[in-house]
Design a protein around this motif. Structure first.
Motif, PDB file in Angstrom:
ATOM      1  N   ALA A 194       1.024   8.085   2.112  1.00  0.00           N
ATOM      2  CA  ALA A 194      -0.270   8.748   2.337  1.00  0.00           C
ATOM      3  C   ALA A 194      -1.381   8.048   1.565  1.00  0.00           C
ATOM      4  N   ALA A 195      -1.104   7.650   0.333  1.00  0.00           N
ATOM      5  CA  ALA A 195      -2.117   6.958  -0.476  1.00  0.00           C
ATOM      6  C   ALA A 195      -2.524   5.644   0.186  1.00  0.00           C
ATOM      7  N   GLN A 196      -1.556   4.921   0.729  1.00  0.00           N
ATOM      8  CA  GLN A 196      -1.871   3.666   1.417  1.00  0.00           C
ATOM      9  C   GLN A 196      -2.616   3.923   2.720  1.00  0.00           C
ATOM     10  N   TYR A 197      -2.217   4.962   3.422  1.00  0.00           N
ATOM     11  CA  TYR A 197      -2.890   5.299   4.676  1.00  0.00           C
ATOM     12  C   TYR A 197      -4.365   5.613   4.435  1.00  0.00           C
ATOM     13  N   PHE A 198      -4.622   6.484   3.473  1.00  0.00           N
ATOM     14  CA  PHE A 198      -6.001   6.897   3.220  1.00  0.00           C
ATOM     15  C   PHE A 198      -6.828   5.802   2.549  1.00  0.00           C
ATOM     16  N   ALA A 199      -6.162   4.849   1.920  1.00  0.00           N
ATOM     17  CA  ALA A 199      -6.875   3.712   1.325  1.00  0.00           C
ATOM     18  C   ALA A 199      -7.095   2.607   2.360  1.00  0.00           C
ATOM     19  N   GLY A 200      -6.478   2.750   3.527  1.00  0.00           N
ATOM     20  CA  GLY A 200      -6.622   1.746   4.576  1.00  0.00           C
ATOM     21  C   GLY A 200      -5.768   0.509   4.355  1.00  0.00           C
ATOM     22  N   THR A 201      -4.727   0.630   3.546  1.00  0.00           N
ATOM     23  CA  THR A 201      -3.875  -0.527   3.239  1.00  0.00           C
ATOM     24  C   THR A 201      -2.461  -0.384   3.781  1.00  0.00           C
ATOM     25  N   LEU A 202      -2.209   0.623   4.603  1.00  0.00           N
ATOM     26  CA  LEU A 202      -0.866   0.844   5.118  1.00  0.00           C
ATOM     27  C   LEU A 202      -0.553  -0.154   6.227  1.00  0.00           C
ATOM     28  N   THR A 203       0.504  -0.913   6.016  1.00  0.00           N
ATOM     29  CA  THR A 203       1.036  -1.833   7.025  1.00  0.00           C
ATOM     30  C   THR A 203       2.541  -1.589   7.083  1.00  0.00           C
ATOM     31  N   VAL A 204       3.214  -2.241   7.992  1.00  0.00           N
ATOM     32  CA  VAL A 204       4.665  -2.126   8.061  1.00  0.00           C
ATOM     33  C   VAL A 204       5.279  -2.610   6.745  1.00  0.00           C
ATOM     34  N   GLU A 205       4.742  -3.705   6.227  1.00  0.00           N
ATOM     35  CA  GLU A 205       5.269  -4.267   4.987  1.00  0.00           C
ATOM     36  C   GLU A 205       5.083  -3.318   3.806  1.00  0.00           C
ATOM     37  N   THR A 206       3.882  -2.770   3.648  1.00  0.00           N
ATOM     38  CA  THR A 206       3.642  -1.871   2.513  1.00  0.00           C
ATOM     39  C   THR A 206       4.392  -0.559   2.684  1.00  0.00           C
ATOM     40  N   GLY A 207       4.556  -0.125   3.927  1.00  0.00           N
ATOM     41  CA  GLY A 207       5.334   1.085   4.185  1.00  0.00           C
ATOM     42  C   GLY A 207       6.788   0.891   3.791  1.00  0.00           C
ATOM     43  N   CYS A 208       7.352  -0.259   4.113  1.00  0.00           N
ATOM     44  CA  CYS A 208       8.742  -0.553   3.725  1.00  0.00           C
ATOM     45  C   CYS A 208       8.871  -0.652   2.212  1.00  0.00           C
ATOM     46  N   LEU A 209       7.914  -1.284   1.571  1.00  0.00           N
ATOM     47  CA  LEU A 209       7.950  -1.376   0.115  1.00  0.00           C
ATOM     48  C   LEU A 209       7.820  -0.006  -0.542  1.00  0.00           C
ATOM     49  N   SER A 210       7.154   0.908   0.131  1.00  0.00           N
ATOM     50  CA  SER A 210       7.022   2.268  -0.405  1.00  0.00           C
ATOM     51  C   SER A 210       8.378   2.939  -0.559  1.00  0.00           C
ATOM     52  N   LEU A 211       9.312   2.612   0.328  1.00  0.00           N
ATOM     53  CA  LEU A 211      10.659   3.181   0.218  1.00  0.00           C
ATOM     54  C   LEU A 211      11.323   2.746  -1.079  1.00  0.00           C
ATOM     55  N   LEU A 212      11.128   1.482  -1.441  1.00  0.00           N
ATOM     56  CA  LEU A 212      11.700   0.963  -2.684  1.00  0.00           C
ATOM     57  C   LEU A 212      10.934   1.463  -3.899  1.00  0.00           C
ATOM     58  N   ASN A 213       9.615   1.435  -3.823  1.00  0.00           N
ATOM     59  CA  ASN A 213       8.805   1.912  -4.941  1.00  0.00           C
ATOM     60  C   ASN A 213       9.038   3.402  -5.196  1.00  0.00           C
ATOM     61  N   ALA A 214       9.291   4.152  -4.132  1.00  0.00           N
ATOM     62  CA  ALA A 214       9.572   5.579  -4.287  1.00  0.00           C
ATOM     63  C   ALA A 214      10.860   5.802  -5.072  1.00  0.00           C
ATOM     64  N   ALA A 215      11.819   4.905  -4.910  1.00  0.00           N
ATOM     65  CA  ALA A 215      13.063   5.025  -5.670  1.00  0.00           C
ATOM     66  C   ALA A 215      12.786   4.854  -7.159  1.00  0.00           C
ATOM     67  N   ILE A 216      11.953   3.894  -7.508  1.00  0.00           N
ATOM     68  CA  ILE A 216      11.596   3.666  -8.911  1.00  0.00           C
ATOM     69  C   ILE A 216      10.873   4.887  -9.473  1.00  0.00           C
ATOM     70  N   VAL A 217       9.921   5.407  -8.717  1.00  0.00           N
ATOM     71  CA  VAL A 217       9.149   6.572  -9.164  1.00  0.00           C
ATOM     72  C   VAL A 217      10.044   7.793  -9.317  1.00  0.00           C
TER      73      VAL A 217
END
Length: 97
Positions: A54-77
């Motif tokens: 959601a943060a990437q979407y509303f910032a206008g930076t959501l792409t397939v690549e950043t969405g996939c990385l969010s899955l990994l970053n979410a694990a860290i968080v």
């Protein structure tokens, strides 16, 4: 300073902002019927994914690549949120004895 400056999509897109919100939302929602059946660590990961995407979407930076990385970053968080809460619980229990 108003509340919109405290929590905003730019803040939630950072490690610290997402971590804080996941920690808070996990503790506030984990006892809700239905959600209580989901393992807390999985629930924290799902919350982190939603917040980061959601943060990437509303910032206008959501792409397939950043969405996939969010899955990994979410694990860290989520691991940090769960570990931090458990450490705090252990500290508080030790302090009460």
């Amino acid at each position: 300073m108003n509340i919109n400056e405290f929590v905003n999509w730019a803040t939630l897109g950072t490690y610290a902002g997402c971590l804080a919100m996941v920690l808070i939302l996990t503790q506030l929602t984990k006892a809700i019927p239905g959600i209580s059946k989901i393992p807390t660590q999985l629930w924290a990961w799902l919350l982190a994914v939603v917040i980061l995407v959601a943060a990437q979407y509303f910032a206008g930076t959501l792409t397939v690549e950043t969405g996939c990385l969010s899955l990994l970053n979410a694990a860290i968080v989520s691991l940090a949120a769960n570990g931090g809460y458990e450490a705090l619980e252990r500290f508080m229990e030790r302090d009460e004895v």
